[in-house]
Design an enzyme around this catalytic site. Structure first.
Site, PDB file in Angstrom:
ATOM      1  N   GLU A  21      55.620  33.875  45.809  1.00 49.50           N
ATOM      2  CA  GLU A  21      55.683  35.324  45.617  1.00 49.50           C
ATOM      3  C   GLU A  21      56.843  35.813  44.753  1.00 49.50           C
ATOM      4  OE1 GLU A  21      55.460  36.974  49.576  1.00 49.50           O
ATOM      5  OE2 GLU A  21      53.432  36.247  49.870  1.00 49.50           O
ATOM      6  N   GLU A  60      45.530  30.832  50.818  1.00 47.45           N
ATOM      7  CA  GLU A  60      45.700  31.520  52.109  1.00 47.45           C
ATOM      8  C   GLU A  60      44.564  32.512  52.369  1.00 47.45           C
ATOM      9  OE1 GLU A  60      49.612  33.301  52.364  1.00 47.45           O
ATOM     10  OE2 GLU A  60      50.545  31.591  51.380  1.00 47.45           O
TER      11      GLU A  60
END
Ligand code: XIL
Length: 359
Positions: free
Chosen positions: A162, A268
């Site tokens: 991220e 994910e």
């Protein structure tokens, strides 16, 4: 464009827990959910992953369902910096080692996450802030200790997680960026490669389907890293979606990132229905929308050349295992984002996945 599911929404966790306790059914013996005859891992042309925690794998019902369908695991939390690095700078590998041992003993492929993540800001690094030399050594030591420990056992690592700002157009602040600028990303990949010459090293991010500016920033960062010779050898797109996403949009990041020719990890997957229920009251059945979304993701993934299909990983096994059901992410506990319901019974999304994998 449909809006992205909210993340890290802080809700009244204690109140939510109290509420869900009231709704608990009386202790009537319930018939166990019928096991679906199909074993996903046996019909799947790609590695199928799920995330795990040590207390979950110790539960026989959980382990049975996991092993029946999945061939790969990612530690949900216990290989992250806040789990491994103590305040005094020493390491605790107890849980991480248990997960690696479970993977090995059950012949599961291990995908490890994550070496560097802005949201983890361990105290051990704080006294070094501003001292580039000491910070640089500690940063390198950490990455090498962790990646080195699982060398030969982790098929891949999320090296930096991220890095792109929430909306794109820029990059996130973190203690390592403050000390090294964006070079912190390249450094992490170099250190990981030194410690583990064979693991596939991933740059991982989320909302790449929803936010074109974010997908652009991700690709700009990646291009710069590759140009600088950084050993980025895999691309991760988390794929936390809401069930009402346009199916064409659900596969957008996968399609766009395929041009780099690198292995892609859909890392994910969960398909939230909580907010969708509010947006579409009385709309099409939410679990069917969810199934349609899973189908769109898998179809885009199966369009990749085989060498680019690293794995498709779901972020939880049964609905009740989802992070979206836990405070502080979703206080009301109502989401049902996964393939199996709370009892472990397959949902329409499971059936859609099985069908898509066999197509
Ligand atoms: C989450 C886990 O699911 C939680 O249990 C933990 O408390 C925090 O991390 N994006 C990521 C994952 O990259 O690592 C996050 O996992 C979910 C969002």
């Amino acid at each position: 464009m449909t809006s992205a599911p909210p993340r890290r929404q802080v809700l009244a966790g204690a109140a939510a827990l109290a509420l869900s306790a009231c709704h608990e059914r009386p202790a009537v013996a319930q018939a166990p959910a019928p096991a679906p005859a199909v074993r996903l891992r046996e019909i799947s042309p790609i590695p199928l992953g799920n995330c795990v925690m040590t207390d979950q794998i110790a539960d026989p019902a959980y382990a049975e369902l996991l092993l029946r369908h999945f061939s790969q695991i990612t530690p949900e939390w216990e290989m992250k910096m806040e789990a491994i690095l103590r305040d005094d700078g020493t390491y605790d590998f107890t849980a991480a080692d248990a997960i690696a041992a479970f993977a090995q003993s059950r012949a599961l492929r291990l995908h490890a996450t994550t070496l560097v993540w802005y949201s983890q800001d361990p105290k051990a690094f704080h006294p070094l802030d501003g001292d580039r030399s000491r910070m640089g050594s500690a940063y390198r030591n950490y990455i090498q200790a962790v990646a080195g420990r699982y060398r030969g056992r982790a098929a891949g690592w999320d090296v930096v997680n991220e890095p792109v700002s929430e909306e794109g157009g820029g990059y996130r602040d973190c203690i390592w960026r403050r000390n090294f600028g964006m070079d912190y990303v390249r450094m992490a990949f170099e250190h990981a490669r030194e410690a583990d010459p064979h693991a596939i090293l991933f740059l991982n991010d989320y909302n790449l389907e929803y936010k074109p500016a974010k997908l652009d920033s991700y690709q700009r960062l990646l291009e710069g890293l590759l140009k600088a010779g950084a050993p980025v050898t895999g691309l991760g797109t988390q794929t936390h979606l809401a069930a009402d996403i346009d199916p064409a949009q659900a596969g957008r990041a996968i399609r766009e990132l395929s041009r780099f020719g690198l292995p892609i990890h859909v890392s994910e997957v969960d398909i939230s229905i909580r907010q969708v229920a509010r947006r579409l009251p009385g709309g099409p059945a939410l679990l069917d929308l969810q199934a349609r979304t899973v189908e769109a993701v898998v179809a885009a993934y199966l369009d990749l050349p085989p060498a680019q299909r690293y794995a498709l990983t779901f972020w939880g096994l049964r609905d009740k295992d989802s992070w979206l059901r836990r405070p502080p992410y979703d206080g009301d506990g109502s989401d049902r984002p996964l393939l199996f319901d709370d009892s472990g019974a397959p949902k329409p999304a499971f059936t859609a996945l099985a069908k898509a994998l066999q197509a």
